[in-house]
Design a protein around this motif. Structure first.
Motif, mmCIF file in Angstrom:
data_model
loop_
_atom_site.group_PDB
_atom_site.id
_atom_site.type_symbol
_atom_site.label_atom_id
_atom_site.label_comp_id
_atom_site.label_asym_id
_atom_site.label_seq_id
_atom_site.Cartn_x
_atom_site.Cartn_y
_atom_site.Cartn_z
ATOM 1 N N GLY A 18 41.864 -5.337 -34.877
ATOM 2 C CA GLY A 18 42.160 -4.161 -34.068
ATOM 3 C C GLY A 18 41.318 -4.097 -32.804
ATOM 4 N N THR A 19 40.028 -4.346 -32.957
ATOM 5 C CA THR A 19 39.134 -4.330 -31.798
ATOM 6 C C THR A 19 39.462 -5.487 -30.858
ATOM 7 N N ARG A 20 39.817 -6.629 -31.435
ATOM 8 C CA ARG A 20 40.190 -7.786 -30.623
ATOM 9 C C ARG A 20 41.418 -7.478 -29.765
ATOM 10 N N SER A 21 42.378 -6.770 -30.314
ATOM 11 C CA SER A 21 43.580 -6.430 -29.560
ATOM 12 C C SER A 21 43.228 -5.574 -28.342
ATOM 13 N N ALA A 432 33.349 -16.129 -19.253
ATOM 14 C CA ALA A 432 32.565 -15.721 -20.413
ATOM 15 C C ALA A 432 32.064 -14.292 -20.256
ATOM 16 N N SER A 433 31.569 -13.960 -19.064
ATOM 17 C CA SER A 433 31.079 -12.606 -18.817
ATOM 18 C C SER A 433 32.194 -11.575 -18.984
ATOM 19 N N ARG A 434 33.371 -11.861 -18.458
ATOM 20 C CA ARG A 434 34.484 -10.915 -18.551
ATOM 21 C C ARG A 434 34.898 -10.710 -20.007
ATOM 22 N N ARG A 435 34.839 -11.758 -20.794
ATOM 23 C CA ARG A 435 35.175 -11.635 -22.209
ATOM 24 C C ARG A 435 34.141 -10.790 -22.957
ATOM 25 N N ILE A 436 32.885 -10.968 -22.596
ATOM 26 C CA ILE A 436 31.840 -10.168 -23.241
ATOM 27 C C ILE A 436 31.957 -8.699 -22.856
ATOM 28 N N GLU A 437 32.221 -8.414 -21.592
ATOM 29 C CA GLU A 437 32.386 -7.017 -21.165
ATOM 30 C C GLU A 437 33.590 -6.395 -21.877
ATOM 31 N N ALA A 438 34.680 -7.146 -22.013
ATOM 32 C CA ALA A 438 35.855 -6.639 -22.724
ATOM 33 C C ALA A 438 35.524 -6.369 -24.177
ATOM 34 N N SER A 439 34.740 -7.236 -24.788
ATOM 35 C CA SER A 439 34.364 -7.063 -26.195
ATOM 36 C C SER A 439 33.502 -5.823 -26.392
ATOM 37 N N PHE A 440 32.544 -5.634 -25.495
ATOM 38 C CA PHE A 440 31.661 -4.472 -25.623
ATOM 39 C C PHE A 440 32.447 -3.166 -25.445
ATOM 40 N N LEU A 441 33.270 -3.118 -24.424
ATOM 41 C CA LEU A 441 34.061 -1.911 -24.181
ATOM 42 C C LEU A 441 35.065 -1.669 -25.303
ATOM 43 N N ALA A 442 35.635 -2.736 -25.855
ATOM 44 C CA ALA A 442 36.600 -2.576 -26.952
ATOM 45 C C ALA A 442 35.949 -1.919 -28.158
ATOM 46 N N ARG A 443 34.707 -2.264 -28.425
ATOM 47 C CA ARG A 443 34.010 -1.613 -29.542
ATOM 48 C C ARG A 443 33.824 -0.125 -29.289
ATOM 49 N N VAL A 445 35.741 1.736 -27.498
ATOM 50 C CA VAL A 445 37.054 2.358 -27.654
ATOM 51 C C VAL A 445 37.393 2.512 -29.133
ATOM 52 N N ALA A 446 37.163 1.460 -29.906
ATOM 53 C CA ALA A 446 37.484 1.495 -31.333
ATOM 54 C C ALA A 446 36.673 2.552 -32.078
ATOM 55 N N GLU A 447 35.469 2.815 -31.594
ATOM 56 C CA GLU A 447 34.606 3.834 -32.210
ATOM 57 C C GLU A 447 34.814 5.210 -31.592
ATOM 58 N N HIS A 448 35.826 5.338 -30.720
ATOM 59 C CA HIS A 448 36.178 6.608 -30.081
ATOM 60 C C HIS A 448 35.015 7.189 -29.276
ATOM 61 N N ARG A 449 34.287 6.298 -28.620
ATOM 62 C CA ARG A 449 33.178 6.707 -27.752
ATOM 63 C C ARG A 449 33.588 6.680 -26.291
ATOM 64 N N VAL A 450 34.634 5.892 -25.974
ATOM 65 C CA VAL A 450 35.209 5.821 -24.640
ATOM 66 C C VAL A 450 36.716 5.736 -24.819
ATOM 67 N N GLU A 453 41.900 4.383 -21.658
ATOM 68 C CA GLU A 453 42.201 4.498 -20.230
ATOM 69 C C GLU A 453 40.935 4.352 -19.397
ATOM 70 N N ARG A 454 39.877 5.019 -19.824
ATOM 71 C CA ARG A 454 38.608 4.938 -19.090
ATOM 72 C C ARG A 454 38.016 3.531 -19.181
ATOM 73 N N ALA A 455 38.166 2.877 -20.322
ATOM 74 C CA ALA A 455 37.644 1.522 -20.474
ATOM 75 C C ALA A 455 38.296 0.569 -19.484
ATOM 76 N N HIS A 456 39.588 0.755 -19.230
ATOM 77 C CA HIS A 456 40.278 -0.097 -18.253
ATOM 78 C C HIS A 456 39.717 0.132 -16.844
ATOM 79 N N GLU A 457 39.359 1.353 -16.540
ATOM 80 C CA GLU A 457 38.745 1.625 -15.232
ATOM 81 C C GLU A 457 37.346 1.012 -15.163
ATOM 82 N N LEU A 458 36.605 1.141 -16.257
ATOM 83 C CA LEU A 458 35.233 0.652 -16.277
ATOM 84 C C LEU A 458 35.156 -0.858 -16.117
ATOM 85 N N ILE A 459 36.030 -1.591 -16.799
ATOM 86 C CA ILE A 459 35.908 -3.048 -16.736
ATOM 87 C C ILE A 459 36.237 -3.562 -15.340
#
Length: 473
Positions: A18-21, A432-443, A445-450, A453-459
């Motif tokens: 789920g987080t990977r998606s 590699a950096s972009r993948r790590i930023e996506a992974s951090f933000l995805a977590r 989002v999955a934890e309902h902390r961001v 929609e906002r995560a897409h703006e942030l990345i």
């Protein structure tokens, strides 16, 4: 030889489906954005002259201290991997194919390392190797890469375009005439920016063996007829202005520590004169370098160059290796640093100065949450430099985000810094950096902390907005 995992679309993304998606959607948002590289070490002449790349070993192994240091640690002498220093008169370096065979034999050592990830990505996406290298296929992979290097389209300018690089900053001596940068800027056929960076370490550090000779050349070239400490400051200011006129946006400082010190002109002049006469002590050395870091900040406030500080490396840790192979050959070792007290004299006068940007890097990741994030979370001038050198690795980059975000948020960081001489590795490092930023933000989002929609703006801001904003691009 086994199938390479470098083409797997889920590399570096979270294992949880789920987080990977979520991470894959975020990555897709930024995957095709242009590369902004505001700090690196590629020679501008390589781009200007469109010089063909050398053989596989000379391109990918011998000059890369990430690679040679680990092979050396396994017991392979460096003289089987790289050329001796120029001072080793009459000595001959190893045969390139023999170096490549040593590298392929050692390839299993790089599993789990950042350099292994970057190299595997280069082999797949840049050189078209669809299987891992090995000792058994060393000659075949050498020949395949050599053939690629001979292709007319495999030249620096075409790769600059293919890699989707928009801005590439180099690192340059203060007395460099910047002819290559000027030629690139004036070439209507080249689309992109290659920017010089003012790097005055060898003119500020009185412990540098060529410091006094460098100062002589500097004052003679740009001191406006001045002498002594006053002429020295004038020359530095003039050369910085020359760099600004040729497109520079930053001045970089590879100092031993982040210490800063404000001295009055008379005390600074006395230190300068002692150093010129060869009578300076180790304490004088530290005090003068710290004072000159204060002066560099003063000059940045005046001329607008972003000030970046890269401290905390014990240079040339192994004397015999330095004597035989020179600097930047794999034996620079990090040590702990203190930022809070060390940088305070500078920040007292310039921490809230208008349009002053100060980017602080570290090799000591313990200071990320304890010192750097709080500094960047208060001072308008301070930005967090991306994980650098030994820390520009997937897990370390995740630790950086976890350490600083809760205090400083996302807006106070520099964006990714590839800091590399290895031109062909630039897209792999940024990917590699972009993948790590996506992974951090995805977590988050999955934890309902961001929100998603906002995560897409942030990345987008992390990847593209931050480096443009911090480096005034």
């Amino acid at each position: 030889m086994s199938q390479s995992i470098a083409a797997n679309p889920n590399r570096l993304l979270p294992a949880d489906p789920g987080t990977r998606s979520i991470a894959r959607d975020l990555l897709q948002r930024v995957q095709d954005l242009p590369i902004i590289s505001p700090h690196g070490h590629v020679d501008a002449a390589v781009i200007e002259r469109n010089t063909p790349f050398p053989d596989p070993a000379a391109l990918l192994v011998s000059p890369d201290h990430y690679v040679t240091r680990l092979i050396h640690a396994s017991g392979v002498p460096l003289d089987r991997l790289r050329q001796p220093a120029a001072s080793e008169a009459g000595s001959e370096g190893p045969d390139s194919r023999a170096v490549w065979r040593e590298f392929c034999k050692a390839w299993p050592l790089f599993e789990g390392t950042a350099s292994g990830y970057w190299l595997r990505t280069q082999f797949s996406s840049v050189f078209g190797l669809d299987r891992d290298i090995s000792a058994e296929t060393a000659d075949a992979s050498y020949d395949a890469i050599s053939a690629k290097l001979l292709e007319p389209g495999f030249r620096p300018r075409q790769l600059f375009k293919d890699f989707n690089i928009e801005v590439l900053a180099t690192t340059d001596d203060p007395l460099d005439d910047l002819a290559s940068h000027r030629a690139i800027a004036e070439d209507p056929t080249f689309h992109g920016r290659v920017l010089p960076t003012f790097r005055p370490d060898a003119y500020l550090n009185i412990a540098h063996p060529a410091w006094s000779a460098n100062v002589d050349r500097l004052i003679a070239a740009a001191g406006d007829g001045g002498t002594g400490y006053a002429g020295y400051l004038t020359a530095l200011e003039n050369r910085r202005r020359y760099f600004v006129e040729h497109g520079a946006v930053s001045a970089d400082h590879g100092v031993r520590t982040p210490a800063t010190l404000k001295l009055d002109d008379a005390d600074a002049a006395r230190l300068f004169d002692r150093a010129r006469s060869g009578e300076a002590t180790a304490q004088d050395r530290d005090a003068f370098e710290a004072h000159m870091m204060y002066q560099m900040a003063r000059m940045s406030v005046a001329d607008g160059l972003v000030m970046t500080i890269h401290p905390g490396s014990y240079r040339n840790h192994h004397e015999q290796t330095f004597e035989k192979f020179g600097p930047d050959t794999g034996h620079d070792i990090p040590f702990a640093v203190n930022y809070t007290e060390a940088i305070r004299p500078l920040l007292q006068d310039f921490g809230t100065a208008e349009d002053f940007h100060l980017v602080l890097f570290t090799l000591d990741e313990t200071v990320f949450s304890r010192e750097l994030a709080p500094l960047a979370g208060f001072y308008p001038s301070v930005y967090l430099g991306a994980p650098w050198w030994f820390l520009d690795a997937p897990d370390a980059m995740l630790r950086f985000r976890s350490a600083v975000t809760e205090t400083a948020g996302f807006s106070r960081s520099s964006g990714f810094i590839d800091d590399t001489r290895a031109f062909c590795s630039i897209p792999a490092r940024h990917d590699a950096s972009r993948r790590i930023e996506a992974s951090f933000l995805a977590r988050l989002v999955a934890e309902h902390r961001v929100s998603e929609e906002r995560a897409h703006e942030l990345i987008v801001d992390i990847v593209d907005g931050s480096p443009r904003r911090v480096f005034k691009l």
